[in-house]
Design an enzyme around this catalytic site. Structure first.
Site, PDB file in Angstrom:
ATOM      1  N   VAL A  83       0.778  -1.270   0.060  1.00 12.74           N
ATOM      2  CA  VAL A  83      -0.008   0.020  -0.124  1.00 12.74           C
ATOM      3  C   VAL A  83       0.874   1.451   0.035  1.00 12.74           C
ATOM      4  CG1 VAL A  83      -2.087  -0.822   0.963  1.00 12.74           C
ATOM      5  CG2 VAL A  83      -0.325  -0.115   2.339  1.00 12.74           C
ATOM      6  N   GLY A  84       2.095   1.124   0.318  1.00 14.27           N
ATOM      7  CA  GLY A  84       2.916   2.606   0.271  1.00 14.27           C
ATOM      8  C   GLY A  84       4.340   2.021   0.779  1.00 14.27           C
ATOM      9  N   GLY A  86       8.013   4.675   1.855  1.00 12.48           N
ATOM     10  CA  GLY A  86       8.668   5.894   2.218  1.00 12.48           C
ATOM     11  C   GLY A  86      10.043   5.454   2.011  1.00 12.48           C
ATOM     12  N   THR A  88      11.960   5.013   4.553  1.00 12.05           N
ATOM     13  CA  THR A  88      12.315   4.181   5.680  1.00 12.05           C
ATOM     14  C   THR A  88      11.689   2.961   5.824  1.00 12.05           C
ATOM     15  OG1 THR A  88      12.890   6.067   6.981  1.00 12.05           O
ATOM     16  CG2 THR A  88      13.303   4.189   8.229  1.00 12.05           C
ATOM     17  N   LYS A  89      10.378   3.047   5.502  1.00 12.03           N
ATOM     18  CA  LYS A  89       9.211   1.942   5.726  1.00 12.03           C
ATOM     19  C   LYS A  89       8.512   1.472   4.506  1.00 12.03           C
ATOM     20  CE  LYS A  89       8.342   4.619   8.970  1.00 12.03           C
ATOM     21  NZ  LYS A  89       7.685   5.413  10.185  1.00 12.03           N
ATOM     22  N   VAL A  91       4.945  -0.678   3.571  1.00 13.04           N
ATOM     23  CA  VAL A  91       3.579  -0.928   4.374  1.00 13.04           C
ATOM     24  C   VAL A  91       2.928  -1.901   3.343  1.00 13.04           C
ATOM     25  CG1 VAL A  91       1.464  -0.126   5.310  1.00 13.04           C
ATOM     26  CG2 VAL A  91       3.427   1.253   5.607  1.00 13.04           C
ATOM     27  N   LYS A 107       3.780  -2.662   8.942  1.00 15.91           N
ATOM     28  CA  LYS A 107       4.731  -1.938   8.440  1.00 15.91           C
ATOM     29  C   LYS A 107       5.998  -2.634   8.985  1.00 15.91           C
ATOM     30  CE  LYS A 107       3.693   2.976   9.128  1.00 15.91           C
ATOM     31  NZ  LYS A 107       3.777   4.183   9.787  1.00 15.91           N
ATOM     32  N   ASP A 219       8.672  16.091  10.466  1.00 17.35           N
ATOM     33  CA  ASP A 219       8.559  15.827   9.089  1.00 17.35           C
ATOM     34  C   ASP A 219       6.970  15.882   8.614  1.00 17.35           C
ATOM     35  OD1 ASP A 219       8.820  15.430   6.332  1.00 17.35           O
ATOM     36  OD2 ASP A 219       9.418  13.309   6.579  1.00 17.35           O
TER      37      ASP A 219
HETATM   38  N1  LIG Z   1      -1.890   2.390   8.465  1.00 10.45           N
HETATM   39  C1  LIG Z   1      -1.745   2.902   6.885  1.00 10.45           C
HETATM   40  N2  LIG Z   1      -2.527   2.183   5.956  1.00 10.45           N
HETATM   41  C2  LIG Z   1      -2.390   2.316   4.818  1.00 10.45           C
HETATM   42  N3  LIG Z   1      -1.045   2.986   4.299  1.00 10.45           N
HETATM   43  C3  LIG Z   1      -0.252   3.474   5.009  1.00 10.45           C
HETATM   44  C4  LIG Z   1      -0.306   3.283   6.625  1.00 10.45           C
HETATM   45  N4  LIG Z   1       0.817   3.757   7.253  1.00 10.45           N
HETATM   46  C5  LIG Z   1       1.594   3.945   6.166  1.00 10.45           C
HETATM   47  N5  LIG Z   1       0.677   3.962   4.861  1.00 10.45           N
HETATM   48  C6  LIG Z   1       1.638   4.357   3.569  1.00 10.45           C
HETATM   49  O1  LIG Z   1       2.991   3.897   3.607  1.00 10.45           O
HETATM   50  C7  LIG Z   1       3.654   4.939   3.268  1.00 10.45           C
HETATM   51  C8  LIG Z   1       4.957   4.830   4.085  1.00 10.45           C
HETATM   52  O2  LIG Z   1       4.769   4.792   5.578  1.00 10.45           O
HETATM   53  P1  LIG Z   1       5.718   5.721   6.616  1.00 10.45           P
HETATM   54  O3  LIG Z   1       5.171   7.235   6.136  1.00 10.45           O
HETATM   55  O4  LIG Z   1       5.327   5.551   7.830  1.00 10.45           O
HETATM   56  O5  LIG Z   1       7.037   5.456   6.133  1.00 10.45           O
HETATM   57  P2  LIG Z   1       8.275   6.243   5.806  1.00 10.45           P
HETATM   58  O6  LIG Z   1       9.328   5.388   5.361  1.00 10.45           O
HETATM   59  O7  LIG Z   1       8.704   6.978   7.385  1.00 10.45           O
HETATM   60  O8  LIG Z   1       7.727   7.600   4.999  1.00 10.45           O
HETATM   61  P3  LIG Z   1       8.617   8.982   4.630  1.00 10.45           P
HETATM   62  O9  LIG Z   1       9.608   8.602   3.485  1.00 10.45           O
HETATM   63  O10 LIG Z   1       7.181   9.728   4.146  1.00 10.45           O
HETATM   64  O11 LIG Z   1       9.149   9.600   6.023  1.00 10.45           O
HETATM   65  C9  LIG Z   1       2.889   6.321   4.052  1.00 10.45           C
HETATM   66  O12 LIG Z   1       3.544   7.259   3.059  1.00 10.45           O
HETATM   67  C10 LIG Z   1       1.527   5.815   3.585  1.00 10.45           C
HETATM   68  O13 LIG Z   1       1.003   6.138   2.167  1.00 10.45           O
END
Ligand SMILES: Nc1ncnc2c1ncn2[C@@H]1O[C@H](COP(=O)(O)OP(=O)(O)OP(=O)(O)O)[C@@H](O)[C@H]1O
Ligand SMILES: *[C@@H]1O[C@H](CO)[C@@H](O)[C@H](O)[C@H]1NC(C)=O
Ligand SMILES: *[C@@H]1O[C@H](CO)[C@@H](O)[C@H](O)[C@H]1NC(C)=O
Length: 418
Positions: A83-84, A86, A88-89, A91, A107, A219
């Site tokens: 679903v997504g 970023g 670092t993470k 999902v 995640k 952020d």
């Molecule tokens: N609970 C959730 N349900 C659906 N999609 C989610 C959920 N949590 C996160 N996502 C999707 O996954 C993506 C990455 O999650 P997250 O923002 O925690 O990671 P990150 O690596 O810290 O991202 P960033 O690069 O924005 O700091 C988010 O931008 C969002 O689109």
């Protein structure tokens, strides 16, 4: 019952302590991490311990809400899809096995994300780099465990697979949402956009007055938020600060944005309110300016303009902003926003139980329906008023569907059929 509290809280923190012990730089697997990476790991570890200590000192444990979901539940999960992701993470969406059977978001560390790959390029130590990234996930989990608000994504549980090498693999199990689509939002009716801004303001009020002190999202961007059943929730909590910036003079308290810099007061060694103010200005620049003003009811526009001006100049704190939003909500729900003008209602005949066809609908914008003109109105008077102002409109149908403001506004369909 202080006894019970002592038992529950260490249990919640146990996992964290185990993780800290397993992942401490002294516990080596494979080649040792280079000194720079060891320092980074040590810094993250200390940051996390400080947070855990602050939580232990200030937050009472949440009431046990059923059984936490864990690794065993993930074994039988089906319907995995991305679903997504970023920096670092990453999902995934998954459906848990029966009897729970609910949809969740999983995640974990994004092994090929920019955070880990950048670190590997720098230090050449994949294991250490994954651990470094995993600290962010752990920090987020620790915060989610101790914060509770409708505007924060719910943590259902976690799975910590310590047998996995080289880095312990951790997965958090969260409420599933839908990423925020700003472009789509710009095209939705004002009432929905207002709701998202109100949800955000309620969250910022909670963060400003949280049990951990004033929390700031370092952020802050729309991609850190998701929608769950029409409610805006923050999901990315790894990059937050629960401490106000330390200072000696006011000069140390600059709050800088690309377009504007604010100078705040240094009080008792801390920049007073800097966390709250950073959140508010970000809410202004990423959300309010896009979502709040256009197509708002005319009589509400001056108040909305004041809110934009006050948040854009940081004249309001979270408390005043929330009060201002609640005032708008009240005016809207009670119909006080309607302008007093001659009624058009007598130009229409009321028919009860009439069936609406779809063939002769005309479109309007922004409408609740893509195929016709569906708007929210306070009462039949307002509907008659709207219909009279649309040249194509011949009749309107008041449907039983309510909008989120629930009380009186109903969705009303306007058509050009006679
Ligand atoms: N609970 C959730 N349900 C659906 N999609 C989610 C959920 N949590 C996160 N996502 C999707 O996954 C993506 C990455 O999650 P997250 O923002 O925690 O990671 P990150 O690596 O810290 O991202 P960033 O690069 O924005 O700091 C988010 O931008 C969002 O689109
Ligand atoms: C707020 O209003 C004042 C006075 O009209 C104006 O100078 C200022 O630029 C406005 N600020 C914002 C953020 O719109
Ligand atoms: C905001 O409201 C809360 C709750 O009423 C209160 O505890 C807090 O002190 C207020 N903050 C400010 C800055 O007025």
């Amino acid at each position: 019952m202080p006894g019970a509290r002592l038992v529950v809280l260490p249990a919640a923190l146990l996992l964290l302590l185990v993780a800290l012990a397993c992942w401490g730089p002294w516990r080596r697997r494979g080649p040792e991490a280079p000194p720079g990476l060891r320092r980074d790991l040590e810094r993250r570890r200390r940051d996390l311990s400080r947070l855990a200590a602050a939580i232990q000192a200030r937050v009472s444990p949440p009431a046990a809400a059923g059984r936490a979901i864990g690794c065993a539940d993930l074994d039988g999960a089906t319907g995995l899809s991305l679903v997504g992701c970023g920096i670092t993470k990453v999902v995934l969406r998954a459906v848990l096995p029966p009897p729970g059977g609910r949809e969740v978001a999983l995640k974990s560390v994004h092994g090929s994300g920019r955070d880990v790959t950048g670190c590997v390029r720098r230090y050449g130590h994949p294991g250490g780099c994954r651990r470094l990234a995993a600290y962010k996930l752990l920090k987020e989990m620790t915060l989610l465990q101790s914060l509770e608000h409708p505007g924060i994504v719910k943590l259902y549980g976690q799975c910590h697979d310590s047998s996995a090498n080289p880095a312990a693999k951790i997965t958090t199990i969260l409420e599933l949402g839908r990423p925020l689509e700003m472009i789509e939002l710009l095209q939705t009716p004002w009432e929905k956009r207002f709701k998202i801004c109100l949800d955000l303001v309620e969250l910022l009020y909670y963060l400003a007055n949280s049990p951990l002190g004033s929390i700031t999202l370092l952020d802050f961007q729309p991609r850190q938020f998701v929608m769950v059943n029409g409610v805006l929730k923050v999901t990315d909590l790894d990059d937050v600060s629960t401490e106000e910036l330390s200072c000696q003079t006011d000069k140390d308290c600059l709050l800088e944005f690309p377009t504007k810099t604010f100078s705040l007061k240094c009080m008792h060694g801390k920049c007073e309110g800097i966390n709250e103010q950073r959140n508010l200005f970000n809410a202004y620049r990423y959300f309010f300016t896009y979502l709040l003003p256009h197509t708002a009811p005319i009589t509400l526009q001056p108040i909305l303009k004041d809110i934009l001006n006050a948040t854009g100049d940081l004249r309001y704190g979270a408390n005043e902003t929330l009060r201002a939003f609640q005032k708008v909500l009240h005016l809207y729900k009670s119909g006080l926003y309607l302008q007093k003008k001659p009624s058009h209602l007598k130009e229409y005949i009321a028919l009860r139980g009439f069936h609406s066809g779809t063939a002769e609908d005309y479109k309007c914008w922004p409408s609740y329906s893509h195929t016709g003109c569906m708007l929210s109105v306070h009462n039949a008077e307002e509907a008659a008023d709207v219909c009279s102002s649309h040249p194509q409109c011949q009749r309107f149908i008041i449907t039983p569907q309510k909008t989120w403001t629930a009380q009186i506004p109903t969705q009303t369909k306007f058509t050009n059929a006679l």
